[in-house]
Design an enzyme around this catalytic site. Structure first.
Site, PDB file in Angstrom:
ATOM      1  N   ARG A  30     -46.285 -18.037 -27.953  1.00 30.39           N
ATOM      2  CA  ARG A  30     -46.479 -18.606 -29.378  1.00 30.39           C
ATOM      3  C   ARG A  30     -47.379 -19.256 -29.683  1.00 30.39           C
ATOM      4  O   ARG A  30     -48.144 -19.952 -28.828  1.00 30.39           O
ATOM      5  CB  ARG A  30     -44.951 -19.211 -29.385  1.00 30.39           C
TER       6      ARG A  30
ATOM      7  N   SER B 137     -41.738 -28.063 -31.547  1.00 24.78           N
ATOM      8  CA  SER B 137     -40.478 -27.536 -31.282  1.00 24.78           C
ATOM      9  C   SER B 137     -40.139 -28.182 -29.951  1.00 24.78           C
ATOM     10  O   SER B 137     -38.999 -28.672 -30.002  1.00 24.78           O
ATOM     11  CB  SER B 137     -40.493 -26.101 -30.810  1.00 24.78           C
TER      12      SER B 137
ATOM     13  N   TYR C  62     -44.120 -14.557 -30.567  1.00 21.77           N
ATOM     14  CA  TYR C  62     -43.151 -15.155 -31.481  1.00 21.77           C
ATOM     15  C   TYR C  62     -43.480 -14.483 -32.867  1.00 21.77           C
ATOM     16  O   TYR C  62     -42.797 -14.091 -33.726  1.00 21.77           O
ATOM     17  CB  TYR C  62     -42.937 -16.619 -31.414  1.00 21.77           C
TER      18      TYR C  62
ATOM     19  N   LYS D 190     -39.889 -23.037 -25.709  1.00 25.84           N
ATOM     20  CA  LYS D 190     -39.813 -22.899 -27.097  1.00 25.84           C
ATOM     21  C   LYS D 190     -40.901 -21.792 -27.732  1.00 25.84           C
ATOM     22  O   LYS D 190     -41.254 -21.977 -28.657  1.00 25.84           O
ATOM     23  CB  LYS D 190     -40.390 -24.374 -27.463  1.00 25.84           C
TER      24      LYS D 190
ATOM     25  N   HIS E 265     -39.448 -20.400 -16.735  1.00 28.28           N
ATOM     26  CA  HIS E 265     -40.549 -20.931 -17.342  1.00 28.28           C
ATOM     27  C   HIS E 265     -41.710 -21.076 -16.158  1.00 28.28           C
ATOM     28  O   HIS E 265     -42.722 -21.768 -16.629  1.00 28.28           O
ATOM     29  CB  HIS E 265     -40.246 -22.013 -18.141  1.00 28.28           C
TER      30      HIS E 265
ATOM     31  N   THR F 201     -37.442 -17.882 -26.475  1.00 33.40           N
ATOM     32  CA  THR F 201     -36.820 -17.183 -25.401  1.00 33.40           C
ATOM     33  C   THR F 201     -35.406 -17.149 -25.772  1.00 33.40           C
ATOM     34  O   THR F 201     -34.736 -16.171 -25.420  1.00 33.40           O
ATOM     35  CB  THR F 201     -36.585 -18.625 -24.294  1.00 33.40           C
TER      36      THR F 201
HETATM   37  P1  A3P Z   1     -38.314 -24.169 -33.866  1.00 32.03           P
HETATM   38  O1  A3P Z   1     -38.064 -25.515 -32.923  1.00 32.03           O
HETATM   39  O2  A3P Z   1     -39.691 -24.080 -34.270  1.00 32.03           O
HETATM   40  O3  A3P Z   1     -37.210 -23.909 -34.898  1.00 32.03           O
HETATM   41  P2  A3P Z   1     -36.672 -21.228 -26.902  1.00 32.03           P
HETATM   42  O4  A3P Z   1     -35.516 -20.261 -27.242  1.00 32.03           O
HETATM   43  O5  A3P Z   1     -37.851 -20.673 -26.114  1.00 32.03           O
HETATM   44  O6  A3P Z   1     -36.204 -22.572 -26.383  1.00 32.03           O
HETATM   45  O7  A3P Z   1     -37.416 -21.649 -28.341  1.00 32.03           O
HETATM   46  C1  A3P Z   1     -36.774 -22.352 -29.336  1.00 32.03           C
HETATM   47  C2  A3P Z   1     -37.347 -21.839 -30.546  1.00 32.03           C
HETATM   48  O8  A3P Z   1     -37.015 -20.462 -31.122  1.00 32.03           O
HETATM   49  C3  A3P Z   1     -36.900 -22.858 -31.884  1.00 32.03           C
HETATM   50  O9  A3P Z   1     -37.875 -22.998 -32.702  1.00 32.03           O
HETATM   51  C4  A3P Z   1     -35.721 -22.051 -32.404  1.00 32.03           C
HETATM   52  O10 A3P Z   1     -35.398 -22.787 -33.595  1.00 32.03           O
HETATM   53  C5  A3P Z   1     -36.169 -20.744 -32.342  1.00 32.03           C
HETATM   54  N1  A3P Z   1     -35.250 -19.715 -32.266  1.00 32.03           N
HETATM   55  C6  A3P Z   1     -34.057 -19.745 -31.626  1.00 32.03           C
HETATM   56  N2  A3P Z   1     -33.239 -18.752 -31.913  1.00 32.03           N
HETATM   57  C7  A3P Z   1     -34.141 -17.595 -32.523  1.00 32.03           C
HETATM   58  C8  A3P Z   1     -33.824 -16.433 -33.377  1.00 32.03           C
HETATM   59  N3  A3P Z   1     -32.775 -15.827 -32.876  1.00 32.03           N
HETATM   60  N4  A3P Z   1     -34.845 -16.239 -34.111  1.00 32.03           N
HETATM   61  C9  A3P Z   1     -35.940 -16.754 -34.209  1.00 32.03           C
HETATM   62  N5  A3P Z   1     -36.161 -17.876 -33.799  1.00 32.03           N
HETATM   63  C10 A3P Z   1     -35.098 -18.562 -33.103  1.00 32.03           C
END
Ligand code: A3P
Length: 317
Positions: free
Chosen positions: A149, A157, A215, A67, A127, A70
């Site tokens: 982040r 998240s 992030y 989160k 991870h 990635t």
């Molecule tokens: P939130 O739950 O705060 O919205 P990961 O990709 O490491 O699993 O993290 C997921 C987080 O990144 C989520 O945060 C998701 O909404 C956000 N996310 C996914 N794609 C994204 C993008 N293209 N740009 C910005 N944030 C993104």
């Protein structure tokens, strides 16, 4: 002799029965191994990787605490490294596949391919904590992008994500329970702070092999960091590409708005340990959502831990 599947399974069950346990968020249990907490299939993946994964010097590893952004970085790294193959933006496989299908999570991949736990594509994600990385990754000279982040936003998240992805038979985890485990370091892949510090210390030893990216910084100036990323990955944008506006095109293609509205990410599923709905990787994509969920006291405690753990490292604070 070569260990067979049955011997491995027996040893694994033995190990699991001896390790400290806590409540899992997605599965039933997490286990403490080499100082970090992992779900049962993740732990199995780690052991397979430690035994069989062979890194190559040209590999690129995206390491992140779950989160931390990635999905976003997978899209950016894939696009930056392959942009010469797609003459038009809409030829990019991201239009048809979720970023997690293009850049594999090593610990999941290893579970599905225990004999050959090496994905075909040399950009990979994990991870796993630095302590438990396969030795060949530490010594191969391969490059590592480390995404991090604000842990308050990570916690919120992760909590949303875990409740969406958990099997129906498991009860949902409350935010108070999630906070209690996360702040103690006993949450999946935790402790968060030690995760960051492990890679930070390694980066001090081999600065050329590591790129840290938060992030929040990526949100603030995505074009600047996309260029930094391209340079680090050995695929810098040329002056012509910059003049054509290619950097902003790449950033636009990988944006939350664009990716989350693609059909594949609205209705598609992909295979991890089981079928996962692509849309759960896109929630809000904002900085600072924690304040809408966490009471002030929990926000304060999290900030205090961060300050204390990262006190000598201005960049991480
Ligand atoms: P939130 O739950 O705060 O919205 P990961 O990709 O490491 O699993 O993290 C997921 C987080 O990144 C989520 O945060 C998701 O909404 C956000 N996310 C996914 N794609 C994204 C993008 N293209 N740009 C910005 N944030 C993104």
């Amino acid at each position: 002799h070569e260990e067979n599947g049955e011997e491995f399974e027996q040893k694994f069950q033995q190990l699991v029965s001896e390790l400290p346990k806590e409540r899992g968020w997605v599965g039933k249990t997490i286990h403490q191994y080499e100082g970090f907490w992992y779900a049962t299939p993740v732990l199995k993946g780690i052991l397979i990787l430690q035994q069989h994964f062979k890194a190559q010097p040209d590999d690129v590893l995206l390491v992140s605490y779950p989160k931390s952004g990635t999905t976003w970085l997978k899209a950016l790294m894939f696009t930056i490294m392959n942009r010469k193959c797609f003459h038009e933006n809409d030829e990019n496989p991201l239009h048809k596949s979720n970023p997690h299908e293009l850049v594999n999570l090593l610990e999941t991949y290893a579970n599905v391919n225990p004999k050959e736990p090496r994905p075909a594509y040399p950009v990979m994600n994990t991870h796993i904590s630095y302590t438990s990385l396969p030795d060949s990754i530490k010594t191969s000279g391969c490059r590592i992008v480390y995404a991090f982040r604000d842990p308050k936003d990570i916690l919120v998240s992760c909590w949303h994500f875990a409740n969406k992805i958990k099997p129906e038979e498991l009860p949902p985890i409350s935010l108070a329970e999630a906070f209690e485990q996360f702040s103690r370091g006993a949450s999946p892949y935790g402790p968060y702070w030690d995760h960051v510090l492990g890679y930070w210390k390694a980066s001090l030893e081999w600065p050329n092999r590591y790129m840290f990216l938060s992030y929040e910084d990526l949100k603030r100036d995505p074009c600047f960091h996309a260029k930094r990323l391209a340079e680090f990955l050995g695929h810098p944008f040329s002056p012509e590409e910059e003049k054509e506006g290619l950097v902003s095109k790449v950033v636009e293609l990988c944006s939350f708005e664009n990716l989350s509205n693609l059909e594949v990410n609205k209705t598609g599923k992909h295979f991890a340990f089981s079928k996962v709905e692509n849309k759960i990787f896109f929630r809000q994509g904002k900085v600072g959502d924690a304040k809408n969920h966490l009471p002030g006291e929990m926000m304060r405690i999290m900030d205090e831990i961060t300050e204390e753990k990262f006190k000598n490292i201005k960049y991480l604070n």
